[in-house]
Design an enzyme around this catalytic site. Structure first.
Site, PDB file in Angstrom:
ATOM      1  N   GLU A  26       0.852  -1.191   0.000  1.00  0.00           N
ATOM      2  CA  GLU A  26       0.000   0.000   0.000  1.00  0.00           C
ATOM      3  C   GLU A  26       0.887   1.240   0.000  1.00  0.00           C
ATOM      4  O   GLU A  26       1.981   1.233   0.582  1.00  0.00           O
ATOM      5  CB  GLU A  26      -0.895  -0.014   1.266  1.00  0.00           C
ATOM      6  CG  GLU A  26      -1.768   1.231   1.376  1.00  0.00           C
ATOM      7  CD  GLU A  26      -2.860   1.130   2.442  1.00  0.00           C
ATOM      8  OE1 GLU A  26      -2.934   0.085   3.133  1.00  0.00           O
ATOM      9  OE2 GLU A  26      -3.628   2.101   2.572  1.00  0.00           O
ATOM     10  N   ASN A  71      -6.615   1.527   2.799  1.00  0.00           N
ATOM     11  CA  ASN A  71      -7.391   2.747   3.017  1.00  0.00           C
ATOM     12  C   ASN A  71      -6.967   3.861   2.051  1.00  0.00           C
ATOM     13  O   ASN A  71      -7.767   4.719   1.668  1.00  0.00           O
ATOM     14  CB  ASN A  71      -7.231   3.218   4.465  1.00  0.00           C
ATOM     15  CG  ASN A  71      -7.802   2.222   5.461  1.00  0.00           C
ATOM     16  OD1 ASN A  71      -8.649   1.402   5.118  1.00  0.00           O
ATOM     17  ND2 ASN A  71      -7.347   2.286   6.713  1.00  0.00           N
ATOM     18  N   ASN A 171     -12.049  -1.072  -1.084  1.00  0.00           N
ATOM     19  CA  ASN A 171     -11.368  -1.606   0.095  1.00  0.00           C
ATOM     20  C   ASN A 171     -12.180  -1.317   1.353  1.00  0.00           C
ATOM     21  O   ASN A 171     -12.595  -0.170   1.564  1.00  0.00           O
ATOM     22  CB  ASN A 171      -9.993  -0.935   0.244  1.00  0.00           C
ATOM     23  CG  ASN A 171      -9.277  -1.368   1.512  1.00  0.00           C
ATOM     24  OD1 ASN A 171      -8.859  -2.520   1.643  1.00  0.00           O
ATOM     25  ND2 ASN A 171      -9.161  -0.450   2.482  1.00  0.00           N
ATOM     26  N   GLU A 172     -12.415  -2.336   2.157  1.00  0.00           N
ATOM     27  CA  GLU A 172     -13.057  -2.192   3.482  1.00  0.00           C
ATOM     28  C   GLU A 172     -14.193  -1.172   3.477  1.00  0.00           C
ATOM     29  O   GLU A 172     -14.225  -0.265   4.312  1.00  0.00           O
ATOM     30  CB  GLU A 172     -12.009  -1.823   4.548  1.00  0.00           C
ATOM     31  CG  GLU A 172     -11.020  -2.940   4.775  1.00  0.00           C
ATOM     32  CD  GLU A 172     -10.125  -2.761   6.005  1.00  0.00           C
ATOM     33  OE1 GLU A 172     -10.074  -1.646   6.570  1.00  0.00           O
ATOM     34  OE2 GLU A 172      -9.484  -3.749   6.399  1.00  0.00           O
ATOM     35  N   TYR A 243      -6.765  -8.777  11.653  1.00  0.00           N
ATOM     36  CA  TYR A 243      -5.490  -8.503  12.314  1.00  0.00           C
ATOM     37  C   TYR A 243      -5.611  -8.909  13.771  1.00  0.00           C
ATOM     38  O   TYR A 243      -6.666  -8.720  14.381  1.00  0.00           O
ATOM     39  CB  TYR A 243      -5.150  -7.013  12.227  1.00  0.00           C
ATOM     40  CG  TYR A 243      -4.886  -6.537  10.823  1.00  0.00           C
ATOM     41  CD1 TYR A 243      -3.638  -6.711  10.233  1.00  0.00           C
ATOM     42  CD2 TYR A 243      -5.878  -5.897  10.085  1.00  0.00           C
ATOM     43  CE1 TYR A 243      -3.375  -6.254   8.941  1.00  0.00           C
ATOM     44  CE2 TYR A 243      -5.632  -5.438   8.785  1.00  0.00           C
ATOM     45  CZ  TYR A 243      -4.376  -5.621   8.228  1.00  0.00           C
ATOM     46  OH  TYR A 243      -4.129  -5.174   6.951  1.00  0.00           O
ATOM     47  N   GLU A 291      -6.234  -9.336   3.544  1.00  0.00           N
ATOM     48  CA  GLU A 291      -5.413  -8.655   4.564  1.00  0.00           C
ATOM     49  C   GLU A 291      -5.438  -9.526   5.802  1.00  0.00           C
ATOM     50  O   GLU A 291      -6.515  -9.779   6.353  1.00  0.00           O
ATOM     51  CB  GLU A 291      -5.947  -7.264   4.897  1.00  0.00           C
ATOM     52  CG  GLU A 291      -5.699  -6.248   3.810  1.00  0.00           C
ATOM     53  CD  GLU A 291      -6.030  -4.820   4.246  1.00  0.00           C
ATOM     54  OE1 GLU A 291      -5.851  -4.479   5.441  1.00  0.00           O
ATOM     55  OE2 GLU A 291      -6.493  -4.059   3.375  1.00  0.00           O
ATOM     56  N   GLN A 352       1.512  -6.237   5.668  1.00  0.00           N
ATOM     57  CA  GLN A 352       1.852  -5.894   4.309  1.00  0.00           C
ATOM     58  C   GLN A 352       3.227  -6.483   4.010  1.00  0.00           C
ATOM     59  O   GLN A 352       3.594  -7.452   4.681  1.00  0.00           O
ATOM     60  CB  GLN A 352       1.812  -4.375   4.150  1.00  0.00           C
ATOM     61  CG  GLN A 352       0.389  -3.835   4.392  1.00  0.00           C
ATOM     62  CD  GLN A 352       0.206  -2.376   3.999  1.00  0.00           C
ATOM     63  OE1 GLN A 352       1.072  -1.714   3.481  1.00  0.00           O
ATOM     64  NE2 GLN A 352      -0.994  -1.851   4.274  1.00  0.00           N
TER      65      GLN A 352
HETATM   66  O1  AHR Z   1      -2.998  -2.728   6.206  1.00  0.00           O
HETATM   67  C1  AHR Z   1      -3.274  -1.553   6.910  1.00  0.00           C
HETATM   68  C2  AHR Z   1      -4.708  -1.100   6.756  1.00  0.00           C
HETATM   69  O2  AHR Z   1      -5.537  -2.032   7.375  1.00  0.00           O
HETATM   70  C3  AHR Z   1      -5.243  -1.023   5.349  1.00  0.00           C
HETATM   71  O3  AHR Z   1      -4.960   0.189   4.723  1.00  0.00           O
HETATM   72  C4  AHR Z   1      -6.724  -1.176   5.552  1.00  0.00           C
HETATM   73  O4  AHR Z   1      -7.351  -1.761   4.447  1.00  0.00           O
HETATM   74  C5  AHR Z   1      -6.840  -1.985   6.825  1.00  0.00           C
HETATM   75  O5  AHR Z   1      -7.687  -1.394   7.732  1.00  0.00           O
END
Ligand code: AHR
Length: 502
Positions: A26, A71, A171-172, A243, A291, A352
């Site tokens: 990103e 994001n 995205n999201e 995450y 992700e 990432q």
């Molecule tokens: O990977 C970091 C962020 O986590 C990304 O930009 C977003 O898609 C997610 O919230």
């Protein structure tokens, strides 16, 4: 304590798609600038890409790379990043409160991908943009020649089209933090219109629609249902993001994060199949877990976040988590979860790749090194070939605050009929006890251990840092033996192990 595992090559879960070993770049912090790209660095090639980073990305064994966000994507104008560099605009990146210089865009990134031997998974902005811009970038990327945008690409130096197969529709979009966030109904309509239009231009695309940002989102499962009801016939994948981090020192729960990932995947698959059943559709939607990682969110919220109206730095140090042994064990166990679902999770991206919550770190003008999390990813990507096998696992359990009762040992096995190789990936989540594991391998015929390596350290907080970049690594596990079709191996507390049998 002891545990028992039975492997049988006849019990197949599904083929392992190489795209399971994808990653994510990103425009965020120092991932691109001062990460993969640092023209002043002694290791820079003629395009400004760090050769040492390229070598590490190849060693990591990354199949696909999702780009350019994240994001960041939801405010991005793709055309800012193509054409003569001196004319490219500097833009405010609202997602990360930074300045985007646009020195790197689609053409440069595609060129870098060739160097690392990975496939591009491109995302279109459905936050502040929509159908037309998605069509324009698709034309730029995939049309051979003879149209405005394809000819622009050729004029910019890329004669061959990029033939990008996988495209993410935003995205999201379920997250209130996302530019352009709305209801699932609103997003579903925008996504289906965009998908239809993109397919009119290129019918061979594989399209990923946005699922939930994590399984704790308030609309989780309803979001997926509503979005898929609108888009089912036009898309191929629904995304999952997750995450994990330890909360209040609760390592017992943290080490069992894969239990959450298992349930997350099962719920999304059930929801997708519910929509399939209601529609009477023959088509199956798979999961793109695009992700996933350990991420110390709390650190971002408390330390990193930039807010001042006059403060829009270029490539600031953001989300530069230093990963421990415990974090690497969790990453290894999340890979076990993904592999276990190989029949339905056919694409995934470790988020990432460089500097930003990343397995690879760099210092400007200085070295590049492997974080602890690099090792389980690289070895799994190398060894997990062929199909995933269904295992019979008998393990002691323990109680966790976040996931209830979980098993101490988790494992998955893969089998490659072509080479005859079998790989077993195992974690021991106990904070204190080694596990004596017995694996029934009699159904594999005559096999021997070719390689057995473990990630473990007496200090579960040990890390690889700029000052001590090789503190943690994999070590041969010499505890194994095979007798009468039974492999025995010791798994130290808080450890991840891979065994290759042939
Ligand atoms: O990977 C970091 C962020 O986590 C990304 O930009 C977003 O898609 C997610 O919230």
């Amino acid at each position: 304590i002891s545990a028992h595992l039975t492997i049988d090559p006849h019990f197949v879960v599904g083929p392992i798609n190489r795209r399971l070993f994808g990653s994510f770049v990103e425009h965020l912090g120092r991932c691109v600038y001062d990460g993969i790209y640092e023209p002043e660095h002694a290791e820079a090639d003629k395009e400004g890409f760090r050769r040492d980073v390229i070598a590490l990305v190849k060693e990591l064994g990354v199949s696909t790379i999702r780009y350019p966000g994240g994001n960041f994507l939801s405010g991005y104008r793709w055309e800012d990043g193509v054409g003569p560099r001196e004319k490219r605009p500097r833009r405010l990146d609202l997602a990360w409160h930074s300045t985007e210089t646009n020195e790197i865009g689609l053409d440069e990134f595609a060129s870098w991908l060739e160097k690392v031997d990975s496939e591009l998974m491109y995302a279109v902005n459905l936050g502040t943009r929509g159908v037309q811009d998605a069509l324009d970038v698709l034309e730029y990327a995939n049309i051979r020649s003879g149209s405005t945008f394809s000819d622009q690409r050729i004029a910019n130096g890329a004669v061959e089209p990029y033939a990008i197969r996988m495209w993410c529709l935003g995205n999201e979009m379920d997250g209130p933090w996302q530019l352009g966030h709305g209801s699932p109904e609103e997003y579903g309509q925008l996504a289906v219109k965009t998908a239809r239009a993109m397919r009119q231009l290129d019918s061979t695309l594989e399209l990923v629609v946005c699922g939930s940002s994590n399984a704790q989102m308030p609309l989780f499962a309803n979001w997926e249902r509503v979005v898929l009801e609108a888009t089912y016939d036009e898309v191929d994948y629904i995304s999952c993001h997750a995450y994990y981090e330890p909360h209040d020192g609760d390592y017992a729960s943290f080490l069992a994060s894969a239990v959450n990932m298992d349930r997350f995947i099962d719920s999304v698959v059930a929801t997708a199949d519910h929509v399939k059943a209601v529609r009477g559709s023959k088509k199956t939607i798979n999961v793109s877990f695009d992700e996933w990682n350990v991420w110390y969110h709390s650190r971002y919220a408390e330390v990193d976040r930039i807010t001042g109206i006059d403060d829009w730095p270029v490539a600031p140090r953001l989300l530069e988590d230093a990963y421990s042994v415990a974090d690497a064990v969790v990453v290894g166990s999340l890979l076990i979860s993904l592999l276990r679902h190989a029949d339905r999770v056919t694409s995934a991206s470790l988020a990432q790749l460089v500097n930003v919550i990343a397995p690879i770190m760099t210092e400007p003008g200085g070295p590049a090194w492997r974080q602890t999390t690099f090792f389980p990813f690289a070895l799994t990507s190398q060894l997990a070939r062929g199909v995933t096998l269904e295992l019979k696992l008998e393990s002691p359990t323990y109680d966790t605050v976040l996931h209830g009762e979980v098993s101490v040992v988790d494992a998955v096995a893969t089998h490659d009929a072509g080479t005859g190789d079998t790989a077993v990936f195992m974690v021991n989540r106990s904070l204190t006890e080694a596990v004596e594991l017995a694996v029934d391998v009699s159904n594999l015929g005559q096999v021997a251990v070719v390689d057995a390596r473990t990630l473990h350290d007496d200090d579960i907080h040990a890390k690889n840092t700029l000052d001590d970049p090789e503190r943690v690594g994999l070590a041969p596990n010499t505890s194994h033996s095979i007798e009468d079709g039974r492999l025995r191996i010791t798994l130290p507390p808080v450890s991840w192990t891979a065994v290759r049998l042939h």
